[in-house]
Motif scaffolding. Structure first.
Motif, PDB file in Angstrom:
ATOM      1  N   HIS A 333       0.824  -1.215   0.000  1.00  0.00           N
ATOM      2  CA  HIS A 333       0.000   0.000   0.000  1.00  0.00           C
ATOM      3  C   HIS A 333       0.858   1.264   0.000  1.00  0.00           C
ATOM      4  O   HIS A 333       0.539   2.238  -0.676  1.00  0.00           O
ATOM      5  N   ALA A 355      -4.128   8.223  -0.125  1.00  0.00           N
ATOM      6  CA  ALA A 355      -3.810   6.839   0.227  1.00  0.00           C
ATOM      7  C   ALA A 355      -3.189   6.747   1.615  1.00  0.00           C
ATOM      8  O   ALA A 355      -3.397   5.759   2.336  1.00  0.00           O
ATOM      9  N   ALA A 358      -6.167   6.894   3.998  1.00  0.00           N
ATOM     10  CA  ALA A 358      -6.946   5.666   3.861  1.00  0.00           C
ATOM     11  C   ALA A 358      -6.224   4.489   4.503  1.00  0.00           C
ATOM     12  O   ALA A 358      -6.839   3.666   5.195  1.00  0.00           O
ATOM     13  N   HIS A 359      -4.921   4.395   4.284  1.00  0.00           N
ATOM     14  CA  HIS A 359      -4.156   3.300   4.875  1.00  0.00           C
ATOM     15  C   HIS A 359      -4.174   3.371   6.399  1.00  0.00           C
ATOM     16  O   HIS A 359      -4.281   2.345   7.086  1.00  0.00           O
ATOM     17  N   ILE A 362      -7.762   2.131   7.456  1.00  0.00           N
ATOM     18  CA  ILE A 362      -8.093   0.735   7.148  1.00  0.00           C
ATOM     19  C   ILE A 362      -7.146  -0.231   7.846  1.00  0.00           C
ATOM     20  O   ILE A 362      -7.575  -1.208   8.472  1.00  0.00           O
ATOM     21  N   THR A 363      -5.844   0.036   7.764  1.00  0.00           N
ATOM     22  CA  THR A 363      -4.887  -0.876   8.376  1.00  0.00           C
ATOM     23  C   THR A 363      -4.929  -0.770   9.893  1.00  0.00           C
ATOM     24  O   THR A 363      -4.713  -1.770  10.596  1.00  0.00           O
ATOM     25  N   SER A 411      -9.318  -2.655   2.186  1.00  0.00           N
ATOM     26  CA  SER A 411      -7.882  -2.697   1.944  1.00  0.00           C
ATOM     27  C   SER A 411      -7.555  -3.045   0.490  1.00  0.00           C
ATOM     28  O   SER A 411      -6.572  -2.554  -0.070  1.00  0.00           O
ATOM     29  N   GLY A 413      -9.130  -2.076  -2.020  1.00  0.00           N
ATOM     30  CA  GLY A 413      -9.456  -0.945  -2.881  1.00  0.00           C
ATOM     31  C   GLY A 413     -10.823  -1.011  -3.523  1.00  0.00           C
ATOM     32  O   GLY A 413     -11.000  -0.568  -4.667  1.00  0.00           O
ATOM     33  N   GLY A 419      -9.966   3.151   0.401  1.00  0.00           N
ATOM     34  CA  GLY A 419      -8.783   2.604  -0.247  1.00  0.00           C
ATOM     35  C   GLY A 419      -8.744   2.774  -1.749  1.00  0.00           C
ATOM     36  O   GLY A 419      -7.673   2.698  -2.357  1.00  0.00           O
ATOM     37  N   GLU A 423      -5.259   4.897  -4.569  1.00  0.00           N
ATOM     38  CA  GLU A 423      -4.592   4.046  -5.547  1.00  0.00           C
ATOM     39  C   GLU A 423      -4.949   4.470  -6.973  1.00  0.00           C
ATOM     40  O   GLU A 423      -4.085   4.491  -7.860  1.00  0.00           O
ATOM     41  N   THR A 497     -13.841   5.395   6.907  1.00  0.00           N
ATOM     42  CA  THR A 497     -13.487   4.670   5.681  1.00  0.00           C
ATOM     43  C   THR A 497     -14.600   4.788   4.652  1.00  0.00           C
ATOM     44  O   THR A 497     -14.352   4.999   3.455  1.00  0.00           O
TER      45      THR A 497
END
Length: 524
Positions: A333, A355, A358-359, A362-363, A411, A413, A419, A423, A497
């Motif tokens: 990612h 990103a 978002a990472h 989400i992560t 994750s 996308g 996500g 990307e 998210t």
């Protein structure tokens, strides 16, 4: 939005940066002032929730008072001479690039403190744990708020020792080796980065990041810019982490406690890519243009490498650890983030910043969920979890299974979730890179990265199938579903998210004007 005076905004930003440090000092006192609990441990954990809650509230008020009509302008600025002989100043400020990262850091730290209040990781005294988390928060927030190269370096380094101890003292199996690997990699990278920062400051005659960005590299020769980008880029790449400087990350995540993994993935990894955008792109554009193709090449290698590593860990019989799998997914990612930066275009850099956020959401949620799964099952080994018909989370703990599936598809996308946009914009940026960069080369990078998205979907869906699906055996014991405190800690991440996926303009409206201004000189 609310109307707040500039002086109040300055005080809010100062509180956000310094407040956690004061809270850390208070946490080490015999009894945190004004707080009572059934036990001293409960009192200090409540103190951590209170301090991080105040910082989050201050960050939200700062965001509400931010002039959203002029997000490219530095706001809430403080500029005080600190070391006149060296020209070093205490210079703070936020714009559309740093504000979302400040709010994300404050949110994730608060959620980690809330989660730890109910589920404190086993280890030494909670006093030290709370103090370390608060020092970590202060260093991260300062990294996103300072506008002086020397202060940036000090804040960048400030987070290393707290994270080292969080892994080494509260981590799981292999924690000592993982902590040492983390500290050695990051410290060695930082030594090289410091040389690059000093080179820029000495040659340009100032360490002020705003002045340097305004000059846009005109005061630095191309050779100086190339050397500076190489030196600073190595230090930033270690923290990002970029392939092949990533090998500390899987060990650190696997050994770290749940909240350590959340903060490491959700906050610390963002510091490296933020440095690329805030320092290297505007200050050394010629040097960045020289290294951009190599940065993009390493980024797409990281995307494919991380995905293949995850596919290997996800296969049956590999004894793959779920935390390790998510750590390798972060390598992929963050590859998209680096690819967006390497395009040196507003589209690509906006995608990188999106990103990043978002990472973090989400992560961070994924590590919370895997930590909860490990607490319930006693392991995060995928084969062990999938034995005898699988965990069958949909049947045994449907809310937990549903959240895990949601985080997995976010994750990979899925359009409509956060996500997707980062990307996609990074790929669009690679389709039409900045002037002076080879378009055929970037089209190849774009194609490889797009292939990486398919690999990401493959391993995430395998994880969902093996952990969430499958028949529930008659003798399979019940699993506790989502607890109230878990629901409180995870819901904001899931909601944001969805919000960022459905309303990307809320974030892009902040970052785009600031990115346009940042790149203006470099795009001439």
């Amino acid at each position: 939005m609310i109307d707040i005076s500039e002086s109040v905004m300055q005080l809010l930003l100062a509180l956000i940066v310094v407040g956690p440090l004061l809270g850390a000092a208070a946490a080490l006192l015999p009894a945190p002032p004004g707080l009572k609990g059934k036990t001293p441990d409960q009192a200090v954990l409540r103190h951590g929730v209170t301090v991080t809650g105040v910082i989050l509230l201050a960050a939200i008020v700062l965001a509400l008072g931010f002039d959203h009509d002029h997000p490219s302008k530095m706001q809430a600025t403080t500029d005080i001479s600190w070391i006149p002989a060296l020209g070093i100043r205490i210079h703070l400020g936020v714009d559309g690039i740093s504000l979302p990262l400040l709010v994300l850091t404050a949110l994730l730290t608060f959620l980690c403190a809330l989660y730890s209040y109910f589920k404190m990781p086993s280890g030494p005294s909670p006093k030290a744990f709370v103090a370390l988390v608060l020092v970590l928060e202060s260093g991260t927030l300062a990294t996103f708020a300072v506008l002086d190269l020397v202060l940036f370096f000090l804040a960048f380094e400030m987070v290393l020792i707290p994270m080292y101890f969080l892994i080494a003292r509260w981590g799981g199996a292999g924690r000592q080796a993982a902590a040492w690997k983390f500290i050695l990699f990051t410290l060695l990278g930082s030594v090289v980065m410091l040389l690059g920062l000093l080179l820029i400051g000495v040659k340009a005659g100032t360490f002020d990041m705003v002045a340097l960005a305004t000059d846009n590299g005109r005061g630095l020769t191309t050779s100086v810019q190339v050397i500076a980008v190489l030196a600073i880029g190595i230090g930033l790449a270690v923290k990002t982490p970029m392939w092949p400087l990533h090998s500390w990350l899987p060990d650190a995540h696997t050994a770290a406690p749940t909240v350590g993994s959340v903060l490491l993935a959700g906050v610390l990894l963002k510091m490296g890519t933020y440095g690329f955008v805030r320092i290297l792109l505007p200050v050394a554009p010629d040097g960045m243009r020289t290294f951009a193709p190599y940065l993009a090449a390493l980024a797409v290698i990281g995307i494919v490498y991380g995905s293949l590593a995850c596919l290997n860990l996800a296969r049956q019989g590999a004894k793959g650890d779920l935390k390790r799998l998510i750590a390798y997914s972060s390598v992929g990612h963050m590859g998209f983030v680096l690819l967006g930066i390497a395009t040196m275009t507003p589209t690509g850099v906006n995608g990188a910043l999106f990103a990043n956020i978002a990472h973090g959401l989400i992560t961070g949620l994924l590590f919370f969920l895997v930590g909860a799964l490990k607490d319930r099952a006693g392991t995060s080994d995928l084969d062990t979890l999938a034995e005898q018909g699988g965990m069958a989370l949909y049947g045994r703990a449907p809310r937990l299974g549903g959240l895990l599936a949601f985080a997995a598809v976010a994750s990979l996308g899925l359009p409509g979730l956060a996500g997707f946009w980062g990307e996609m914009l990074a790929l669009f940026g690679a389709f039409e890179p900045a002037d002076g960069l080879s378009r055929p080369a970037f089209l190849v990078f774009m194609s490889i990265a797009a292939f990486g998205t398919l690999l990401t979907a493959a391993y995430m869906l395998i994880v969902v199938r093996r952990v969430c699906m499958g028949p529930r055996g008659h003798e399979t014991p019940a699993l506790a579903d989502v607890h109230g405190y878990e629901f409180a800690a995870w819901t904001p991440l899931a909601a944001l998210t969805v919000l960022a996926g459905l309303w990307p303009a809320a974030l892009l409206g902040l970052t785009d004007p600031a990115v346009q201004k940042l790149l203006a000189g470099g795009l001439k």
